[in-house]
Design an enzyme around this catalytic site. Sequence first.
Site, short mmCIF file in Angstrom:
data_model
loop_
_atom_site.label_atom_id
_atom_site.label_comp_id
_atom_site.label_asym_id
_atom_site.label_seq_id
_atom_site.Cartn_x
_atom_site.Cartn_y
_atom_site.Cartn_z
N LEU A 128 49.33 43.27 47.78
CA LEU A 128 48.03 43.43 47.15
C LEU A 128 47.51 42.02 46.91
O LEU A 128 48.28 41.15 46.48
CB LEU A 128 48.16 44.17 45.81
CG LEU A 128 48.62 45.63 45.84
CD1 LEU A 128 48.77 46.15 44.41
CD2 LEU A 128 47.63 46.49 46.62
N ASP A 129 46.23 41.78 47.17
CA ASP A 129 45.73 40.44 46.92
C ASP A 129 45.72 40.16 45.42
O ASP A 129 45.87 41.06 44.60
CB ASP A 129 44.35 40.24 47.55
CG ASP A 129 43.29 41.16 46.97
OD1 ASP A 129 43.05 41.08 45.76
OD2 ASP A 129 42.70 41.95 47.72
N ALA A 130 45.55 38.90 45.05
CA ALA A 130 45.70 38.49 43.66
C ALA A 130 44.76 39.23 42.72
O ALA A 130 45.12 39.53 41.57
CB ALA A 130 45.47 36.98 43.54
#
Length: 253
Positions: A103-105
């Site tokens: 998952l991106d930040a």
Amino acid sequence: MAKLRLQKILANSGIDSRRNCEELIRDGKVRVNRRVVHELPAFADPDTDVITVHGKRIESTAKVYFLLNKPRGVICTNKDPHGRKKAVDFVPCSQRIFCVGRLDADTTGAIILTNDSELVNRLTHPKYKIAKTYEVVLKGRLDTKAIEKIQKGVWLSDGKTEPAKIRFIKRGPDENVLEVTITQGMNRQVRRIFSRFGLKVKRLKRTQIGSLTLKGVGPGNFKPLTKKQINYLIKPLVKRKPAVKKSSVKKEN
């Protein structure tokens, strides 16, 4: 036990990722029964063969599986030169664990952490379609034509997305809250889909992976998966129909 690929045995023992284990073998850092192995494919029996890496014998490692509710600003990698908080930092475990996918930040929510490299390979391979559900807070108005296109699949720079399922949670003139279910793992896929129609995702949270939900797991917390949940992930995924909900989108006038 039947002989397995050597890099798989090393990865399952927590040495490193399967790809990095292949490099260790090619570099002559691995021995099987005192013989240096430096060519692939190579096979061994982890129950009967003596396997060493850098001269140290590997031990079989128990498999562990966790579901983490990832907070915002946390990254899904085991190493970061910038010193940012990592998802693995939230799960105290003596074994080397890693994220299943990413998952991106800025995206929060459900992510699986494990030391089972075979499970990682299967769940992240394009042919194993396990549904992932997201709660999306969207800035702007999503019209019917855009919804229909998303449900059929849209073209992005790295290919066409598979059909997505959309359910409205809250509708408004300037902001909408949606539940979106997809079965692919393209980089930043949900954000890019809506950007395709000039819409910005304000908040994005993954609420479900297959049948696994975040019920009882607050942000920054985790829970070990039950035996039933582990078996759900391990069984042949290619035969499983994606666990998606029917769309409740109504036509607009």
